[in-house]
Design an enzyme around this catalytic site. Structure first.
Site: not given
Length: 590
Positions: A379, A416
């Site tokens: 990720e 993020c």
């Protein structure tokens, strides 16, 4: 050169023991795990090894005595303070299952002469009130380790001094992946997995205050953990509901042609088998949240877990280790450290690894995993664009700006899912900028956003200086870069060129490039031309169905959100969250 902490690290094998017979006899008479008093000391200690990893503030010990079927792994702090949690279970390893009770009610580790000698005191040893076991470990040389043990009650010495000499046989330190694979508590049944997940729920719900305090100490924003705790508790509940489905074999149709069946009926099913031991390397921007979320799925699927929290947040890493030891011992191990810790864990040969972080580091991690044939989930964030269409009415435009500032100010941009740059339709550009300026000014002193550490702060300042464009609102007065506080004011950057750092690298902070575009087609072209590749999320704010359809079908991203920020998306446990290409592979959330 003088001895150092690193000289402890490695495997130490028994050379000799002296004066242990009386101690073993006394331990046996009290029902301890020390060994049979009738057995010789040689038999008791046969094959014994101890693996150490020692730092100034803590140590890890893996102690294996095959003849006694004892194989224990623990980590504790060397602080000179009495610790009530985390005392090791020196227990019998029977058929791969850990059984037994802690060796004492509390213990204390103190440097006698750092870095070569420290002492452990275990109080109420083996359940004997008032009896303290003192173990002094001294690094004699880079190849020899001496242990001296006393059992005392008040001023009286009950046993000792018992001495042990070990010699270093290799540089291999404690091996948590292998230990969990051999001795981890069972997760084979639905009941065992549900019970472990319930322990995770207890760990979260009972320690919100401690986690919030650790967040504040490590400059993780926002420090209050209440909201994330509710998300995690909901995730625990969701995975508990999934366990029965995952553990039940799935029947599948037999598509074999009748001629090949030859009249023989067959039953077919798919069985979901746990992978084994999984590593989760979590990031500094959401260290507890992203340590726990992948762990939930791993446990629900029957796996044991090694968490490697970020070394940039030492208070959180230490707390995670303490909490997991207390609530999830035998299921989850927390390995503190930096790059070298990740390398050690990968080299043990885990069964899966989840990494959350930057793309360049991910390349190194993935390459090392490839050498062990360890599958990975990555990720990696990425530059998540936000398209602001001309069709927005004032209410929708206000909502879009509010959601941008939630990620850039409240979440500091170190997130993020943060909106990385804005592509604003030229017909609404001036209105967007005016509203954006007013909204930033309205947050007052909160406009000065704290970065987690000096490296991240300096990188953000460099991006701002490199952009060399007009800022909205302007910087000045109390809204300037503060090298002491490591804060930078939230700014919109008007139309920087595509070769600037803010458009070639993920920003991860309180800066928002604002690019004027002719229409949705130009916005799509910019998104698709980014050197950072496909984004983690693409945001589209529009009330024009044709523009929405074009954005959905002609951009590619891990996730796409239309007229929504990230919070609503992350709160839906049915949505697998992950990137694509340069923004990641697989789903690390839900």
């Amino acid at each position: 050169p003088p001895l150092d902490f690193a000289d402890w690290d490695g495997t130490w094998r028994l050379v000799r023991r002296e004066n242990w017979s009386a101690f073993l006899a006394g331990s046996e008479s009290q029902g301890g795990a020390g060994g049979n008093a009738d057995a010789s000391v040689a038999e008791f200690a046969a094959g014994e090894l101890q693996r150490f990893r020692v730092e100034e503030g803590a140590f890890t010990l893996e102690h294996h005595m095959p003849e006694q079927r004892v194989h224990v792994l623990f980590r504790s702090d060397i602080t000179g303070e009495i610790l009530s949690d985390g005392a090791p279970v020196y227990a019998t390893v029977a058929a791969g299952v850990i059984e037994g009770a802690p060796v004492g009610a509390a213990w204390k580790h103190t440097w006698v002469e750092a870095p070569v000698c420290f002492q452990t005191e275990i109080f109420d040893f083996n359940g004997r009130s008032g009896v303290t076991l003192c173990v002094r470990r001294r690094l004699v040389s880079r190849t020899e380790l001496a242990l001296t043990v006393h059992a005392i009650e008040g001023d009286a010495v009950l046993a000792g001094p018992c001495s042990t000499v070990l010699r270093k046989s290799s540089e291999q330190g404690p091996s948590p992946v292998e230990w969990l694979r051999r001795h981890g508590k069972p997760l084979a049944t639905a009941e065992q997995r549900l019970a472990a997940l319930e322990q995770v729920s207890s760990m979260i719900s009972e320690n919100v205050g401690l986690i919030s305090d650790a967040h504040a100490k490590d400059r993780v924003f926002p420090p209050a953990f209440n909201g994330v705790a509710q998300m995690l508790l909901g995730g625990c509940s969701m995975y508990q509901k999934l366990v029965p489905e995952w553990i039940t074999p799935e029947s599948v149709e037999d598509t074999c042609p009748a001629a090949l069946q030859a009249g023989v009926k067959a039953e077919w099913s798919i069985m979901n088998e746990p992978k084994g031991v999984c590593i989760n390397v979590s990031p500094w921007n959401a260290p507890v949240q992203l340590s726990v979320i992948p762990m939930l799925g791993m446990i629900a699927a029957g796996n044991h877990v090694v968490i490697k929290p970020p070394d940039l947040v030492p208070n959180i890493s230490k707390l995670l280790r303490q909490l997991c030891s207390k609530y999830l011992g035998g299921f989850v191990w927390v390995e503190e450290g930096g790059k070298e810790a990740v390398e050690r864990l990968i080299d043990e040969g885990a069964d899966h690894l989840v990494f959350t972080g930057g793309g360049e580091v991910a390349k190194v991690v993935a390459a090392r995993c490839a050498s062990m044939l360890t599958p990975v989930t990555l990720e990696l964030g990425g530059k998540s664009p936000v398209f602001i269409d001309a069709s927005l009415d004032d209410a929708m435009l206000d909502d879009a700006i509010r959601e941008i500032l939630e990620t850039k100010v409240h979440k500091t941009g170190q997130f993020c899912c943060a909106h990385d740059y804005a592509l604003v339709h030229e017909d609404i550009h001036d209105r967007f900028c005016a509203k954006f300026k007013a909204a930033v000014e309205a947050v007052g002193d909160k406009r000065n956003v704290a970065l987690i550490a000096s490296r991240q702060y300096e990188a953000m300042k460099a991006k701002l200086e490199d952009a060399a464009v007009e800022c909205i609102p302007p910087m000045g007065g109390s809204f300037v870069a503060d090298d002491r506080a490591l804060t930078l004011p939230m700014c919109g950057l008007l139309n920087p060129s595509l070769d600037k750092k803010v458009l070639r690298e993920e920003i991860f902070g309180p800066l928002l490039p604002i690019l004027r575009v002719e229409d949705v087609h130009r916005a799509i072209a910019v998104v698709n031309s980014m050197v950072t590749g496909k984004p983690l999320i693409a945001y589209c704010y529009s009330q024009d169905e044709a523009a929405i359809e074009a954005f959905l079908t002609r951009t590619s991203s891990g996730n796409v959100a239309v007229n929504s920020g990230p919070q609503r998306m992350l709160a839906n446990y049915n949505i697998g969250f992950g990137g694509v290409g340069c923004s990641g592979t697989g789903a690390s959330m839900w």
